[in-house]
Design an enzyme around this catalytic site. Sequence first.
Site, PDB file in Angstrom:
ATOM      1  N   ASP A   1      -1.956 -26.845 -45.299  1.00  0.00           N
ATOM      2  CA  ASP A   1      -2.317 -25.516 -45.859  1.00  0.00           C
ATOM      3  C   ASP A   1      -1.026 -25.214 -47.025  1.00  0.00           C
ATOM      4  O   ASP A   1       0.118 -25.494 -46.904  1.00  0.00           O
ATOM      5  CB  ASP A   1      -2.410 -24.610 -44.866  1.00  0.00           C
ATOM      6  CG  ASP A   1      -2.997 -24.535 -43.635  1.00  0.00           C
ATOM      7  OD1 ASP A   1      -3.525 -25.636 -43.356  1.00  0.00           O
ATOM      8  OD2 ASP A   1      -3.533 -23.546 -43.270  1.00  0.00           O
TER       9      ASP A   1
ATOM     10  N   HIS B   1      -2.002 -22.286 -49.179  1.00  0.00           N
ATOM     11  CA  HIS B   1      -2.438 -20.767 -49.079  1.00  0.00           C
ATOM     12  C   HIS B   1      -1.795 -20.018 -50.420  1.00  0.00           C
ATOM     13  O   HIS B   1      -1.112 -19.248 -50.291  1.00  0.00           O
ATOM     14  CB  HIS B   1      -2.014 -20.231 -47.813  1.00  0.00           C
ATOM     15  CG  HIS B   1      -2.971 -20.326 -46.767  1.00  0.00           C
ATOM     16  ND1 HIS B   1      -4.180 -19.976 -46.682  1.00  0.00           N
ATOM     17  CD2 HIS B   1      -2.853 -20.948 -45.513  1.00  0.00           C
ATOM     18  CE1 HIS B   1      -4.877 -19.915 -45.848  1.00  0.00           C
ATOM     19  NE2 HIS B   1      -4.087 -20.489 -45.200  1.00  0.00           N
TER      20      HIS B   1
ATOM     21  N   ASP C   1      -7.372 -25.040 -47.100  1.00  0.00           N
ATOM     22  CA  ASP C   1      -6.839 -23.876 -47.078  1.00  0.00           C
ATOM     23  C   ASP C   1      -5.756 -23.807 -48.406  1.00  0.00           C
ATOM     24  O   ASP C   1      -4.484 -23.568 -48.204  1.00  0.00           O
ATOM     25  CB  ASP C   1      -5.684 -23.708 -45.937  1.00  0.00           C
ATOM     26  CG  ASP C   1      -6.869 -23.019 -44.730  1.00  0.00           C
ATOM     27  OD1 ASP C   1      -8.131 -23.153 -45.048  1.00  0.00           O
ATOM     28  OD2 ASP C   1      -6.420 -22.274 -43.849  1.00  0.00           O
TER      29      ASP C   1
ATOM     30  N   ASN D   1     -10.848 -23.670 -43.895  1.00  0.00           N
ATOM     31  CA  ASN D   1     -11.829 -22.613 -43.485  1.00  0.00           C
ATOM     32  C   ASN D   1     -11.902 -21.261 -44.393  1.00  0.00           C
ATOM     33  O   ASN D   1     -12.715 -20.634 -44.527  1.00  0.00           O
ATOM     34  CB  ASN D   1     -11.417 -22.031 -41.707  1.00  0.00           C
ATOM     35  CG  ASN D   1      -9.967 -21.850 -41.817  1.00  0.00           C
ATOM     36  OD1 ASN D   1      -8.903 -22.411 -42.214  1.00  0.00           O
ATOM     37  ND2 ASN D   1      -9.669 -20.198 -41.311  1.00  0.00           N
ATOM     38  N   HIS D   2     -10.655 -21.612 -45.271  1.00  0.00           N
ATOM     39  CA  HIS D   2     -10.690 -20.381 -46.290  1.00  0.00           C
ATOM     40  C   HIS D   2     -11.308 -20.693 -47.339  1.00  0.00           C
ATOM     41  O   HIS D   2     -11.561 -19.984 -48.080  1.00  0.00           O
ATOM     42  CB  HIS D   2      -9.173 -20.169 -46.558  1.00  0.00           C
ATOM     43  CG  HIS D   2      -8.436 -19.388 -45.619  1.00  0.00           C
ATOM     44  ND1 HIS D   2      -8.514 -17.989 -45.475  1.00  0.00           N
ATOM     45  CD2 HIS D   2      -7.907 -19.833 -44.183  1.00  0.00           C
ATOM     46  CE1 HIS D   2      -7.574 -17.729 -44.662  1.00  0.00           C
ATOM     47  NE2 HIS D   2      -7.459 -18.466 -43.523  1.00  0.00           N
TER      48      HIS D   2
ATOM     49  N   HIS E   1      -9.149 -30.269 -41.213  1.00  0.00           N
ATOM     50  CA  HIS E   1      -8.612 -29.211 -41.573  1.00  0.00           C
ATOM     51  C   HIS E   1      -8.202 -28.514 -40.203  1.00  0.00           C
ATOM     52  O   HIS E   1      -7.135 -28.247 -39.685  1.00  0.00           O
ATOM     53  CB  HIS E   1      -9.226 -28.221 -42.343  1.00  0.00           C
ATOM     54  CG  HIS E   1      -8.448 -26.860 -42.236  1.00  0.00           C
ATOM     55  ND1 HIS E   1      -7.166 -26.797 -43.039  1.00  0.00           N
ATOM     56  CD2 HIS E   1      -8.501 -25.676 -41.686  1.00  0.00           C
ATOM     57  CE1 HIS E   1      -6.757 -25.691 -42.838  1.00  0.00           C
ATOM     58  NE2 HIS E   1      -7.562 -24.981 -42.105  1.00  0.00           N
TER      59      HIS E   1
ATOM     60  N   HIS F   1      -3.911 -26.158 -40.350  1.00  0.00           N
ATOM     61  CA  HIS F   1      -4.860 -25.146 -39.843  1.00  0.00           C
ATOM     62  C   HIS F   1      -3.783 -23.926 -39.031  1.00  0.00           C
ATOM     63  O   HIS F   1      -4.245 -22.705 -38.508  1.00  0.00           O
ATOM     64  CB  HIS F   1      -6.127 -25.281 -38.830  1.00  0.00           C
ATOM     65  CG  HIS F   1      -7.003 -24.217 -38.686  1.00  0.00           C
ATOM     66  ND1 HIS F   1      -7.309 -23.182 -39.434  1.00  0.00           N
ATOM     67  CD2 HIS F   1      -7.374 -23.988 -37.422  1.00  0.00           C
ATOM     68  CE1 HIS F   1      -8.313 -22.479 -38.844  1.00  0.00           C
ATOM     69  NE2 HIS F   1      -8.378 -22.978 -37.650  1.00  0.00           N
TER      70      HIS F   1
END
Length: 327
Positions: free
Chosen positions: A62, A64, A90, A122-123, A171, A246
């Site tokens: 990730d 982010h 992500d 998932n984002h 992920h 994740h």
Amino acid sequence: MSDIMNIDSIISRLLEVRGARPGKNVQLSESEIRSLCLKSREIFLSQPILLELEAPLKICGDIHGQYYDLLRLFEYGGFPPESNYLFLGDYVDRGKQSLETICLLLAYKIKYAENFFLLRGNHECASINRIYGFYDECKRRYTIKLWKTFTDCFNCLPVAAIVDEKIFCCHGGLSPDLSSMEQIRRIMRPTDVPDQGLLCDLLWSDPDKDTMGWGENDRGVSFTFGAEVVGKFLQKHEFDLICRAHQVVEDGYEFFAKRQLVTLFSAPNYCGEFDNAGAMMSVDDTLMCSFQILKPADKRRFVYPNFGSSGRPLTPPRGANNKNKKK
């Protein structure tokens, strides 16, 4: 596409802020960003939904929206095309520079399509990034229409990768519905992320040491799975390792099930709320894996918005007591 978009110019402007004060924005034109989305979407659809890759390569978890940490990862691992990369999803939400982050990643995908790979997290899903920051960033800096263009692009991302027939990457994790790799190959794109089923699980599930078999996930989505599930999956498909992201892990990487699964998280000092390191996994030609660690930077230099106080729960590190739903 090259008439409309000068990819080298875009990459060079995105990299200009190296060494600048962290947090400095790069404002590309809206039409340039739209072109990045459209061209990369075309490439994603031209490549398989289940990628088959070859080592050597570097795998990252990730990000982010922590753009300056992404630049640090590239400084450490080598800017493309010096190294081959696989990112596990992500890219957006939570951090304050999701736009720079995703634009640089898409630009590298376009420039080095056969050496630079991005999986869906998932984002990378409208119903999630509508809430956790990316929509607001697009709306504030550009338009809602641009956010929708990103959604169309994200709906075409690949969802899993196999490195040299031995390392399975996604992920989130495994699915009780997954019995053959062909099931992943049959997923049609573009697609939204459903609330349940194989695609949902690949992006949302988590390993859990207290789970025997399959268990309920505290996120309120998908499942948890135990060490035995990991062992059986590897044996059945003749893989050696599952590599996933994740979850925040303190050292940037964390093994599970006797080193049969590894979690990678590449956003150090996550959102300025955690003291976690970030990590990148290097896989050499012989499939030997080593880890490069990004220590959390000086907190005074890295100021990320405190989403905890604006109703956006943070993803807790594994083993933390505060358990949040759907993250």
